[in-house]
Design a protein around this motif. Sequence first.
Motif, PDB file in Angstrom:
ATOM      1  N   CYS A   9      45.968  26.667  41.880  1.00 36.30           N
ATOM      2  CA  CYS A   9      46.193  28.017  42.416  1.00 36.30           C
ATOM      3  C   CYS A   9      46.981  28.015  43.726  1.00 36.30           C
ATOM      4  O   CYS A   9      47.829  28.874  43.958  1.00 36.30           O
ATOM      5  CB  CYS A   9      44.859  28.716  42.666  1.00 36.30           C
ATOM      6  N   VAL A  10      46.683  27.067  44.620  1.00 40.58           N
ATOM      7  CA  VAL A  10      47.251  27.133  45.973  1.00 40.58           C
ATOM      8  C   VAL A  10      48.756  26.831  45.960  1.00 40.58           C
ATOM      9  O   VAL A  10      49.531  27.456  46.688  1.00 40.58           O
ATOM     10  CB  VAL A  10      46.485  26.204  46.938  1.00 40.58           C
ATOM     11  N   CYS A  41      41.854  28.434  37.040  1.00 45.06           N
ATOM     12  CA  CYS A  41      41.383  27.699  38.228  1.00 45.06           C
ATOM     13  C   CYS A  41      40.289  26.714  37.812  1.00 45.06           C
ATOM     14  O   CYS A  41      39.497  27.005  36.917  1.00 45.06           O
ATOM     15  CB  CYS A  41      40.829  28.716  39.230  1.00 45.06           C
ATOM     16  N   LEU A 230      44.568  22.360  49.942  1.00 45.37           N
ATOM     17  CA  LEU A 230      43.491  23.064  50.648  1.00 45.37           C
ATOM     18  C   LEU A 230      43.333  22.479  52.050  1.00 45.37           C
ATOM     19  O   LEU A 230      43.141  23.207  53.026  1.00 45.37           O
ATOM     20  CB  LEU A 230      42.186  22.986  49.859  1.00 45.37           C
TER      21      LEU A 230
ATOM     22  N   LEU B 257      42.778  31.795  41.436  1.00 44.67           N
ATOM     23  CA  LEU B 257      42.294  32.208  42.746  1.00 44.67           C
ATOM     24  C   LEU B 257      43.297  33.110  43.458  1.00 44.67           C
ATOM     25  O   LEU B 257      44.480  32.827  43.498  1.00 44.67           O
ATOM     26  CB  LEU B 257      42.054  30.945  43.580  1.00 44.67           C
ATOM     27  N   GLU B 259      43.817  33.971  46.987  1.00 43.96           N
ATOM     28  CA  GLU B 259      43.319  33.550  48.310  1.00 43.96           C
ATOM     29  C   GLU B 259      43.160  34.709  49.278  1.00 43.96           C
ATOM     30  O   GLU B 259      42.187  34.760  50.047  1.00 43.96           O
ATOM     31  CB  GLU B 259      44.283  32.530  48.939  1.00 43.96           C
ATOM     32  N   THR B 260      44.124  35.629  49.246  1.00 43.01           N
ATOM     33  CA  THR B 260      44.078  36.737  50.198  1.00 43.01           C
ATOM     34  C   THR B 260      42.837  37.588  49.951  1.00 43.01           C
ATOM     35  O   THR B 260      42.091  37.924  50.881  1.00 43.01           O
ATOM     36  CB  THR B 260      45.345  37.611  50.054  1.00 43.01           C
ATOM     37  N   ALA B 263      39.655  35.757  50.974  1.00 43.56           N
ATOM     38  CA  ALA B 263      39.492  35.708  52.433  1.00 43.56           C
ATOM     39  C   ALA B 263      38.984  37.048  52.955  1.00 43.56           C
ATOM     40  O   ALA B 263      38.054  37.105  53.774  1.00 43.56           O
ATOM     41  CB  ALA B 263      40.821  35.339  53.095  1.00 43.56           C
TER      42      ALA B 263
END
Lengths: 294, 317
Positions: A9-10, A41, A230, B257, B259-260, B263
């Motif tokens: 995902c990242v 994920c 991460l 995911l 992320e924003t 968070a």
Amino acid sequence: MKFAYYPGCVAKGGAPELYKSVNACLGPLGIEVEELHGAACTGAGVLTERNPELADTLNARTFAMAERLGLPILTICSTCTGTMYASHERLKDDAYRARINEHLADEGLEYRGTTEIYHLMWILVEKIGLDKVRSLVKRPLNGLRIAPFYGCYIVRPSRLVDPEHQKRDTYLEQIIAHLGADAVDYSGKTKCCGFPITTMNRRNALKLTGRNIAEAKDQGADLMVTPCPLCHLNLDGQQIDAARVIGRSLDVPILHLPQLLGLAFGLSPEELGLRHHIVTPRTVLQKFLAGAAV
Amino acid sequence: MKVTLRVKRYDPERDRSPRWQEYTVEVEDYATVLDALIKVREEIDESLALRCSCRSHICGSCAMRINQKGGLACKTKLAEVAGDGGTVVVEPAGNLPVVKDLVVDLVPFFDKVRAVDPYLQPAGPPPEREYIASNEDMENVKGAMACILCGACVSDCTVLEVDPDFLGPAALAKAWRFVADPRDAADEERLGALSERNGIWDCTHCFMCVEVCPKDVKPMERILDLRRRAMEAGFKNNNGSRHSDAFVETIRESGRLDETKVAIRSTSGLGELLSWSGVGLRSFLHGKVPLSHKPIPGAEHVRKIFDKLETKAGEAQ
């Protein structure tokens, strides 16, 4: 050499430079990929702690997709790798795998238990070979002092992620050396970056981040390199805040592993996404890579 | 086999700071680090302080750092950590005050174990004979009962390095042992207390305690199980639970995911959210905040899996 590519995902979100730099390095490394666009994920450990069966189902789904292609999985994230490995281990149990496969049946998927998983870092050492990696270097990183930072999931539990005792927790140092740079030794290299508790206890998270970077810097590191996006989110993305919490200046650029490879392979800063860094590597690289417009 | 021990020594009554001292000893091939240390004390330097008793990894007295890794000196074979002609680095256990050389003060360690009420609290009057527990339940608890309170996990805990107030892996594994015990009736109180600051949500999930535990207690896995139990028991007014819920929801929605969103949803309120504005802005300016979050192809299949297996997250919505 062909892999089913699982960027995670990242790399497709908060670390676009990772995705870019992997793409840029695949050609020189002779790696072909088929990206698993439909893979979910891994759960990054968060799903596992809450509902192991759910996390294992999502990962079995990914393994089944790779199995259908007849390809091993290529990962570029320590956390994805460790989480997949833990599911992979549990899915070796035939009865458990059969139960998980029931959840995949609707989609017409079945995991038979044959998929292998490799992080890019492992592929460089175990599949491509460091001599080959060295032969691809066009711009040796001579004189650069680089601190490795592994990310917990790719080194622990060692009996899970290094079952054949290949000393996978020394691979970054070996890669750094084969690219012409010097690896900095420090105790923080296999410790926690702080990211997992960043929303639970930010102060502790930033102290961990700051402490590791400070130790690397005190040992003379010009740069740090990590195989985990991460970790990068904290080491780079929150380095300014970490410096404030531990009360000292840091200013240590953090590269993703494929960015370091790409620099040594002579790729351009654009191809490696270096503009996305919060702590810019420009000054350090200008100083050491004479003639390289960064 | 000839081995050199590089020992970190410190006598607070004489030394300003720790110093290194090397001893070379001839030992049998099967010797442990403890065998060599005892040989040093008996034959070379009687001033070397160390703590040991059983020499058979039962008593937990000789936990220390061997080549930067926590463990029992009596369980660590020199052949594995040094080899003939090699050097092994021996230091006192980490994250605890040094009394002298390899002896650390265990008072802070046991204070934390005591803080989790490490005794059975059954409900109601005691039964006429014994409390009955199923074999299955006790098999489950047995893994954590194997803890010998040696402190190797505490020595290498990454959180304790930056926050001495964290309860730490040994005390939390002990707490799990009672929460998981079918005879104990204080789960609610225990899980509530453990959900507070310095408890289960402060663990970074770094696996260090799992890696070094000489008895395979897997403290981190106990901590993660406590999180699951605490959330199920309704102790959800904390950022850990909020993060877990948000994480689950974004994957359920899109397969990957966001992320924003995670968070933002993980914070306790506007004030805390504002403290993140610097990071958010810097990330945005560097092109690290995706402007749209696309679901994976086939996200509907992932949603079906969630609907089947994760009812809790749906209820939290």
